[in-house]
Write an enzyme that holds these catalytic residues in place. Structure first.
Site, short mmCIF file in Angstrom:
data_model
loop_
_atom_site.label_atom_id
_atom_site.label_comp_id
_atom_site.label_asym_id
_atom_site.label_seq_id
_atom_site.Cartn_x
_atom_site.Cartn_y
_atom_site.Cartn_z
N ASP A 48 0.77 -0.99 0.22
CA ASP A 48 0.01 -0.02 0.13
C ASP A 48 0.52 1.38 -0.15
O ASP A 48 1.90 1.41 -0.63
CB ASP A 48 -0.90 -0.19 1.30
CG ASP A 48 -2.30 0.67 0.87
OD1 ASP A 48 -2.13 1.85 0.82
OD2 ASP A 48 -3.15 -0.10 0.97
N HIS A 81 -3.36 6.32 3.75
CA HIS A 81 -4.18 5.17 3.40
C HIS A 81 -3.60 3.53 3.86
O HIS A 81 -4.25 2.89 4.19
CB HIS A 81 -4.29 5.03 1.86
CG HIS A 81 -5.18 4.00 1.06
ND1 HIS A 81 -4.80 3.00 0.88
CD2 HIS A 81 -6.48 4.24 0.61
CE1 HIS A 81 -5.90 2.22 0.29
NE2 HIS A 81 -6.90 3.01 0.11
N ASN A 169 -13.98 1.20 -6.52
CA ASN A 169 -15.11 2.05 -6.20
C ASN A 169 -15.46 3.04 -7.53
O ASN A 169 -15.54 3.97 -7.54
CB ASN A 169 -14.61 3.06 -5.16
CG ASN A 169 -14.06 2.60 -4.00
OD1 ASN A 169 -14.53 1.55 -3.27
ND2 ASN A 169 -12.81 2.94 -3.65
N SER A 233 -11.30 -0.48 -0.08
CA SER A 233 -9.87 -0.45 0.40
C SER A 233 -10.06 -0.69 1.83
O SER A 233 -9.03 -1.37 2.38
CB SER A 233 -9.30 1.03 0.15
OG SER A 233 -8.73 1.12 -1.19
#
Length: 297
Positions: A48, A81, A169, A233
């Site tokens: 990530d 994130h 998304n 996520s």
């Protein structure tokens, strides 16, 4: 394999709306499962945007870290994130993390501007394989297919790594699953809210495997705090956390009989997930809503 079907469907707790916690933990009865498993002995690679490695939730959780983006900040997370994603899986705070005894392998593949580097992702996948990751969480989205990415994901699958991916998304339009979730060798996850409704922009399509909590999710934030985020996520690491609990439980009480571990996990999900919508709506909900108690008990 055999997974329990006796556990009841989780019931949303209205009180959790006002509590600062990962609501999925209480709604899905995760604390009751910690008597059976906390993910001990399981390595989870979170590929990530890096991690806030000085955050108290992670000081004892991280086993290794590597930056694949040549960031000036190194593996430290600039966007927050990756920190949020890692917290959902393995935070040592019981109000945040599902599997508090896993070990985290942190690979930074999202640069400090928030862009996914595909070459870095491929390198990080092979790094995770080499370092014996049991689960690889990829909460990333790519609109197009990349041969080298597909090959790396397939190699991870062959090596016994379960690759859990955010579906994306890009909804509500149909057939909007993003890569690498679109690959058959991954477990693709879309986001639902507290009322078990799909997030409005959830990517759906025939490649979707299941849905999990991914709206208003409370987890770790930069530099030492907490915040809420949403999207697939956040749904993917919820599934990664549940699978970590299951794999640790499997070490004590083996039930998976398939040669390919991902196929065994997918079979268990299929046998235990709670059906949402109509049977013909598989492209909207996949196999259904993850049911941790049925999977683990």
């Amino acid at each position: 394999m055999i997974c329990s079907k006796s556990a009841k469907l989780p019931v949303a707790n209205a009180q959790s709306l006002f509590m600062r916690e990962n609501w999925g933990i209480q709604t899905f009865g995760i604390p009751a499962l910690w008597n059976l498993s906390k993910g001990e002995g399981i390595n989870v690679a979170v590929l990530d945007s890096g991690i806030a490695f000085n955050h108290p939730d992670f000081v004892q959780a991280i086993s290794m870290m590597k930056d694949f983006t040549n960031s000036k900040a190194g593996v430290y997370d600039i966007t927050g994130h990756g920190t949020h994603v890692a917290g959902i899986i393995g935070s040592r705070n019981p109000k945040v993390g599902l599997a508090s005894e896993i070990k985290l392998l942190i690979g930074k593949i999202i640069n400090d501007e928030g862009t996914v580097d595909i070459d870095a992702t491929v390198d990080a996948l092979y790094w995770a394989i080499e370092n014996k990751a049991n689960i690889i969480n990829l909460s990333i989205e790519a609109k197009k297919d990349y041969l080298q990415l597909k090959q790396a994901v397939e190699e991870a699958n062959k090596a016994g790594c379960i690759v859990v991916c955010a579906a994306g998304n890009a909804g509500p339009k149909q057939d909007s699953i993003q890569y690498p979730a679109k690959y058959k060798s991954t477990i693709a996850v879309a986001a639902i809210d507290r009322n078990f409704k799909l997030r409005v922009d959830a990517s759906t399509g025939p490649e979707l495997d299941l849905v999990a909590p991914g709206v208003d999710i409370y987890s770790a934030d930069l530099p030492y705090g907490y915040t809420t985020r949403g999207g697939s996520s956040m749904a993917a690491p919820f599934v990664s956390g549940v699978i970590a609990l299951m794999l640790a439980r499997e070490k004590k009480n083996p039930r998976i009989t398939t040669i390919n571990l991902t196929d065994g996990i997918r079979e268990c999900i299929s046998n235990t997930a709670f059906q949402l919508g109509n049977p013909e709506e598989k492209s909207l909900y996949g196999m259904g809503l993850i049911h941790p108690q049925r999977m683990i008990v």
